[in-house]
Scaffold this motif. Structure first.
Motif, short mmCIF file in Angstrom:
data_model
loop_
_atom_site.label_atom_id
_atom_site.label_comp_id
_atom_site.label_asym_id
_atom_site.label_seq_id
_atom_site.Cartn_x
_atom_site.Cartn_y
_atom_site.Cartn_z
N TYR A 1 5.10 1.96 -9.61
CA TYR A 1 5.82 1.18 -8.60
C TYR A 1 5.52 -0.29 -8.80
N THR B 1 4.10 10.33 -14.80
CA THR B 1 3.47 9.28 -14.01
C THR B 1 4.53 8.27 -13.59
N GLU C 1 0.86 -1.18 0.00
CA GLU C 1 0.00 0.00 0.00
C GLU C 1 0.89 1.22 0.00
N MET C 2 0.44 2.23 -0.69
CA MET C 2 1.15 3.50 -0.71
C MET C 2 0.14 4.58 -0.34
N ASP C 3 0.46 5.33 0.69
CA ASP C 3 -0.42 6.42 1.14
C ASP C 3 0.38 7.70 1.21
N ALA D 1 5.32 9.87 0.96
CA ALA D 1 4.50 8.67 0.93
C ALA D 1 4.94 7.70 2.01
N LYS E 1 -2.11 8.48 -2.19
CA LYS E 1 -2.01 8.17 -3.62
C LYS E 1 -2.34 9.41 -4.45
N THR E 2 -2.13 10.55 -3.88
CA THR E 2 -2.48 11.80 -4.55
C THR E 2 -1.31 12.35 -5.33
#
Length: 162
Positions: free
Chosen positions: A157, A154, A35-37, A62, A39-40
């Motif tokens: 990952y 863009t 998970e990557m937080d 992140a 994602k903005t």
């Protein structure tokens, strides 16, 4: 009152059991998840010439949380070979290497590329395994080689089992 006890009777009761066996089989496939937080979008603003020359850093841009049944590596690459630029004077040849990423707790930034760049590695386990839950910093250093404008790219990952 008289009590009688027969050793044969006690012995027979101890061994009066019946056994059945069954076999259990399972296919445990490798599991990889991250998970990557947040994602903005990550936005940089350059105010001075020093910002352009030395870069602007987004600390802890992140948080990565990784769960894996095998040792892993996390790579990143850009979706295109150059930033997309807009504006009257925007350059069309700004490479992804002007962006660099590092773990917040480590010292060296790793420049990005159009091909996979290995960022981080870790051990199998969940979020509580040391090294599987971490934050990262990103640095953008365009230098004076590119014209003013709005630029975007863009990043992709990829988590891979070793």
């Amino acid at each position: 009152m008289v009590f009688l006890c027969s050793s044969d009777l006690v012995f027979a009761q101890k061994n009066k059991e019946d056994f059945e066996n069954t076999q259990v089989r399972l296919n445990l496939s490798p599991a990889l998840e991250f998970e990557m937080d947040p994602k903005t979008e990550i936005s940089f603003k350059f105010i001075t010439s020093d910002d352009i020359e030395n870069g602007v850093i987004k600390n802890q841009f992140a948080r990565f949380r990784i769960k894996a049944t095998r040792p892993w590596t996390l790579s990143v690459k850009s979706l295109t070979p150059y930033f997309s630029g807009s504006g009257t004077y925007a350059s069309q040849d700004m490479p992804p290497s002007v962006l660099e990423i590092k773990k917040t707790t480590s010292g060296e930034y790793i420049p990005l590329a159009y091909s996979d760049v290995r960022l981080f590695t870790g051990n199998r386990g969940g979020n509580f395994t040391p090294g599987n839950d971490f934050k990262a910093d990103i640095k953008f250093t365009p230098g004076f080689n590119y014209n003013e404008g709005y630029y975007f790219i863009t990043l992709v990952y990829t988590l891979t089992a070793l």
